[in-house]
Design an enzyme around this catalytic site. Structure first.
Site, PDB file in Angstrom:
ATOM      1  N   HIS A   3       7.715 -92.311  30.808  1.00 44.15           N
ATOM      2  CA  HIS A   3       8.945 -92.182  31.592  1.00 44.15           C
ATOM      3  C   HIS A   3       8.694 -91.222  32.742  1.00 44.15           C
ATOM      4  O   HIS A   3       7.978 -90.244  32.603  1.00 44.15           O
ATOM      5  CB  HIS A   3      10.093 -91.636  30.725  1.00 44.15           C
ATOM      6  CG  HIS A   3      11.435 -91.948  31.286  1.00 44.15           C
ATOM      7  ND1 HIS A   3      12.015 -91.169  32.260  1.00 44.15           N
ATOM      8  CD2 HIS A   3      12.286 -92.960  31.053  1.00 44.15           C
ATOM      9  CE1 HIS A   3      13.195 -91.687  32.578  1.00 44.15           C
ATOM     10  NE2 HIS A   3      13.380 -92.781  31.861  1.00 44.15           N
ATOM     11  N   ASP A  30      13.376 -98.452  25.861  1.00 50.54           N
ATOM     12  CA  ASP A  30      13.070 -99.878  25.670  1.00 50.54           C
ATOM     13  C   ASP A  30      12.234-100.164  24.432  1.00 50.54           C
ATOM     14  O   ASP A  30      12.060-101.334  24.073  1.00 50.54           O
ATOM     15  CB  ASP A  30      12.334-100.413  26.909  1.00 50.54           C
ATOM     16  CG  ASP A  30      13.289-100.525  28.089  1.00 50.54           C
ATOM     17  OD1 ASP A  30      12.932-100.071  29.192  1.00 50.54           O
ATOM     18  OD2 ASP A  30      14.407-101.029  27.887  1.00 50.54           O
TER      19      ASP A  30
HETATM   20  C1  SDX Z   1      13.389 -97.609  31.907  1.00 51.66           C
HETATM   21  O1  SDX Z   1      14.038 -94.198  35.388  1.00 51.66           O
HETATM   22  C2  SDX Z   1      14.738 -94.417  34.347  1.00 51.66           C
HETATM   23  O2  SDX Z   1      15.559 -93.604  33.942  1.00 51.66           O
HETATM   24  C3  SDX Z   1      14.509 -95.766  33.664  1.00 51.66           C
HETATM   25  C4  SDX Z   1      15.226 -95.985  32.369  1.00 51.66           C
HETATM   26  C5  SDX Z   1      16.728 -96.064  32.568  1.00 51.66           C
HETATM   27  O3  SDX Z   1      17.460 -95.825  31.595  1.00 51.66           O
HETATM   28  O4  SDX Z   1      17.137 -96.501  33.677  1.00 51.66           O
HETATM   29  O5  SDX Z   1      14.910 -94.955  31.446  1.00 51.66           O
HETATM   30  C6  SDX Z   1      14.833 -97.327  31.758  1.00 51.66           C
HETATM   31  O6  SDX Z   1      13.009 -98.224  32.864  1.00 51.66           O
HETATM   32  C7  SDX Z   1      12.435 -97.070  30.906  1.00 51.66           C
HETATM   33  C8  SDX Z   1      10.954 -97.376  31.266  1.00 51.66           C
HETATM   34  C9  SDX Z   1      10.643 -98.807  30.858  1.00 51.66           C
HETATM   35  N1  SDX Z   1       9.311 -99.185  31.332  1.00 51.66           N
HETATM   36  C10 SDX Z   1       8.264 -99.257  30.502  1.00 51.66           C
HETATM   37  O7  SDX Z   1       8.315 -98.993  29.313  1.00 51.66           O
HETATM   38  C11 SDX Z   1       6.973 -99.743  31.153  1.00 51.66           C
HETATM   39  C12 SDX Z   1       5.790 -98.876  30.715  1.00 51.66           C
HETATM   40  N2  SDX Z   1       5.951 -97.549  31.268  1.00 51.66           N
HETATM   41  C13 SDX Z   1       5.233 -97.219  32.469  1.00 51.66           C
HETATM   42  O8  SDX Z   1       5.042 -98.257  33.367  1.00 51.66           O
HETATM   43  C14 SDX Z   1       5.592 -95.859  33.055  1.00 51.66           C
HETATM   44  O9  SDX Z   1       5.590 -94.956  32.031  1.00 51.66           O
HETATM   45  C15 SDX Z   1       6.872 -95.730  33.838  1.00 51.66           C
HETATM   46  C16 SDX Z   1       7.011 -96.748  34.892  1.00 51.66           C
HETATM   47  C17 SDX Z   1       8.054 -95.811  32.932  1.00 51.66           C
HETATM   48  C18 SDX Z   1       6.866 -94.342  34.493  1.00 51.66           C
HETATM   49  O10 SDX Z   1       5.806 -94.375  35.381  1.00 51.66           O
HETATM   50  P1  SDX Z   1       5.342 -93.124  36.247  1.00 51.66           P
HETATM   51  O11 SDX Z   1       6.243 -91.958  36.060  1.00 51.66           O
HETATM   52  O12 SDX Z   1       5.113 -93.617  37.625  1.00 51.66           O
HETATM   53  O13 SDX Z   1       3.998 -92.754  35.521  1.00 51.66           O
HETATM   54  P2  SDX Z   1       2.579 -93.265  35.974  1.00 51.66           P
HETATM   55  O14 SDX Z   1       2.550 -94.766  35.976  1.00 51.66           O
HETATM   56  O15 SDX Z   1       2.172 -92.537  37.196  1.00 51.66           O
HETATM   57  O16 SDX Z   1       1.670 -92.781  34.744  1.00 51.66           O
HETATM   58  C19 SDX Z   1       1.211 -91.431  34.671  1.00 51.66           C
HETATM   59  C20 SDX Z   1       0.012 -91.470  33.720  1.00 51.66           C
HETATM   60  C21 SDX Z   1      -1.006 -92.532  34.137  1.00 51.66           C
HETATM   61  O17 SDX Z   1      -2.256 -92.124  33.587  1.00 51.66           O
HETATM   62  P3  SDX Z   1      -3.367 -91.514  34.586  1.00 51.66           P
HETATM   63  O18 SDX Z   1      -3.643 -92.591  35.621  1.00 51.66           O
HETATM   64  O19 SDX Z   1      -2.735 -90.260  35.183  1.00 51.66           O
HETATM   65  O20 SDX Z   1      -4.524 -91.229  33.667  1.00 51.66           O
HETATM   66  O21 SDX Z   1       0.471 -91.876  32.420  1.00 51.66           O
HETATM   67  C22 SDX Z   1      -0.092 -93.133  32.083  1.00 51.66           C
HETATM   68  C23 SDX Z   1      -0.572 -93.755  33.389  1.00 51.66           C
HETATM   69  O22 SDX Z   1      -1.634 -94.654  33.144  1.00 51.66           O
HETATM   70  N3  SDX Z   1       0.984 -93.950  31.520  1.00 51.66           N
HETATM   71  C24 SDX Z   1       0.838 -94.843  30.541  1.00 51.66           C
HETATM   72  C25 SDX Z   1       2.103 -95.385  30.316  1.00 51.66           C
HETATM   73  N4  SDX Z   1       2.975 -94.825  31.160  1.00 51.66           N
HETATM   74  C26 SDX Z   1       2.281 -93.939  31.908  1.00 51.66           C
HETATM   75  N5  SDX Z   1      -0.267 -95.213  29.848  1.00 51.66           N
HETATM   76  C27 SDX Z   1      -0.079 -96.171  28.893  1.00 51.66           C
HETATM   77  N6  SDX Z   1       1.134 -96.740  28.635  1.00 51.66           N
HETATM   78  C28 SDX Z   1       2.220 -96.372  29.306  1.00 51.66           C
HETATM   79  N7  SDX Z   1       3.401 -96.942  29.047  1.00 51.66           N
END
Ligand code: SDX
Length: 384
Positions: free
Chosen positions: A266, A320
């Site tokens: 998140h 989710d």
């Molecule tokens: C919702 O914003 C909100 O409030 C949204 C929400 C709401 O109520 O409206 O809460 C609802 O959208 C929840 C999120 C649902 N999406 C997912 O579950 C999809 C999977 N999650 C990711 O895509 C991610 O965690 C996000 C999009 C939710 C957040 O992305 P960020 O803040 O841009 O984080 P990032 O992609 O820059 O990741 C930072 C690091 C990375 O690693 P490094 O490159 O630094 O080594 O964390 C890792 C990412 O690879 N990472 C994950 C991960 N999420 C982040 N690694 C594995 N699995 C994951 N899910």
């Protein structure tokens, strides 16, 4: 005004940690894992409140008294019907489009017949908000019936918002405990600060476009798998893993390939999403109630592996991860999980549009141009 240059500018990709609005609707403590609606913790609202009362709280700022609640719910229940042309349109659509695309299409269609479509004053915006909140469940349920070639189930005025949606899907009045759990799930999804789809609604509304356009923008934004679309993909993942003993290998491979695990991580929470904590309890409760622990045991194993591997990076289950298991036991088909998210979040979207446009300022950020400058125009015949 010269071209914008880097010095003196703060650029944050994805607007990370940028404050783009001020709001009294909800607040998130990402470190402690706390979410409040108008100052009230969602744990208290999940325990004591319901969709109608919490929606009133978000839209108007305070918990309603008995009269206000009855009046609001009467308005909501009375606005569930769809314009006839929209009903006929839903009957004529093919069965394969994603229901989120139907939600966009049908709401934009309903806008054409809205009695307040040419009014932009606050009272008209509130009436439109209530109609949109009331109609999204009907659009979703009607389309689900139409794509199965079944008769539409008309909204039941005796049932509250949550129970009525489940009824319109199946034609059967839901088990009261199941309906209550669904109501709580909706409350948990009502609002969440300036998430992508809420921001999308505000950008549209800030141009003084209309409420329906703002919500259609938000629906399109919520559809994405990084946002509201994740709940459906979590179920795909759990079904692909198939058995708890296969979870470890699946997750370790995915992490090695730098794939995002749906339902985790998140932008704001760096601990477990408080909504996920509550939904996890209900996912376990329903799995035991219906004597089917297949999905929950896989999910618990996934959470255990992710906790060991990535919790140090602040990656935990988000809203989710467990919601889909709850919805599955409530008889909601997987491709309706994100529309269910929209059915709840439309309350937050409309509340933010009402709040922001009271002291409106069009969103117009700057872009740091990193392309070439001072290039000559070369006539076509002289180009290689
Ligand atoms: C919702 O914003 C909100 O409030 C949204 C929400 C709401 O109520 O409206 O809460 C609802 O959208 C929840 C999120 C649902 N999406 C997912 O579950 C999809 C999977 N999650 C990711 O895509 C991610 O965690 C996000 C999009 C939710 C957040 O992305 P960020 O803040 O841009 O984080 P990032 O992609 O820059 O990741 C930072 C690091 C990375 O690693 P490094 O490159 O630094 O080594 O964390 C890792 C990412 O690879 N990472 C994950 C991960 N999420 C982040 N690694 C594995 N699995 C994951 N899910």
């Amino acid at each position: 005004m010269p071209f914008l240059t880097a010095e003196g500018q703060t650029y944050s990709k994805g607007l990370e940690n940028v404050v783009a609005a001020i709001s009294a609707i909800s607040a998130i403590d990402g470190k402690e894992g706390i979410l409040i609606y108008r100052g009230i913790d969602i744990e208290a609202l999940a325990k004591h409140s319901n969709f109608g009362e919490s929606s009133y709280l978000l839209l108007f700022g305070d918990l309603p008294n008995k009269h206000e609640l009855e009046h609001f719910c009467a308005d909501l229940f009375g606005a569930r019907e769809l314009p006839e042309n929209v009903v006929n349109c839903l009957k004529s659509l093919p069965p394969d489009p994603h229901p989120m695309d139907i939600l966009k299409l049908a709401l934009a269609h309903a806008a054409l017949y809205d009695p307040d479509k040419n009014r932009m004053n606050r009272k008209a915006k509130i009436r439109k908000a209530i109609r949109i909140i009331a109609q999204l469940p009907t659009i979703t349920a009607f389309y689900h019936r139409a794509r199965q070639g079944k008769e539409f189930i008309m909204p039941n005025p005796e049932l509250d918002h949550a129970a009525n949606f489940l009824y319109m899907l199946s034609g059967k009045e839901p088990d009261p405990e199941d309906a209550k759990i669904f109501d709580i799930a909706l409350v948990l999804h009502l609002d969440h600060g300036l998430n992508a789809s809420t921001f999308s609604a505000l950008v549209t509304a800030s141009t003084l476009s209309d409420m329906h356009s703002a919500i259609v923008s938000a629906i399109g934004t919520l559809k994405g798998p990084l946002h509201g679309g994740a709940n459906e993909r979590v179920l795909d993942m759990l079904e692909e893993i198939g058995r708890p003993e296969k979870a470890e290998k699946y997750i370790m491979n995915a992490l090695k390939e730098k794939r995002k695990i749906m339902g985790f991580g998140h932008r704001v929470y760096k601990t477990m999403d408080p909504r996920a904590k509550i939904l996890k309890e209900y996912a376990i409760k329903l799995s035991d109630k219906y004597n089917d622990r297949r999905l929950i045991d896989i999910a618990l194993k996934v959470e255990e592996v992710m906790k060991r591997e990535v919790s140090k990076k602040g990656i935990y289950p988000n809203v989710d991860f467990y919601s889909g298991i709850v919805y599955k036991f409530l008889g909601i088909p997987k491709d309706l999980y994100t529309p269910v998210f929209a059915i709840a979040r439309v309350v937050g979207w409309t509340a933010h549009v009402l709040e922001y446009t009271e002291a409106n300022r069009i969103f117009r950020p700057r872009v740091l141009y990193n392309g070439p400058i001072d290039r000559e125009y070369i006539p076509l015949e002289q180009r290689p």
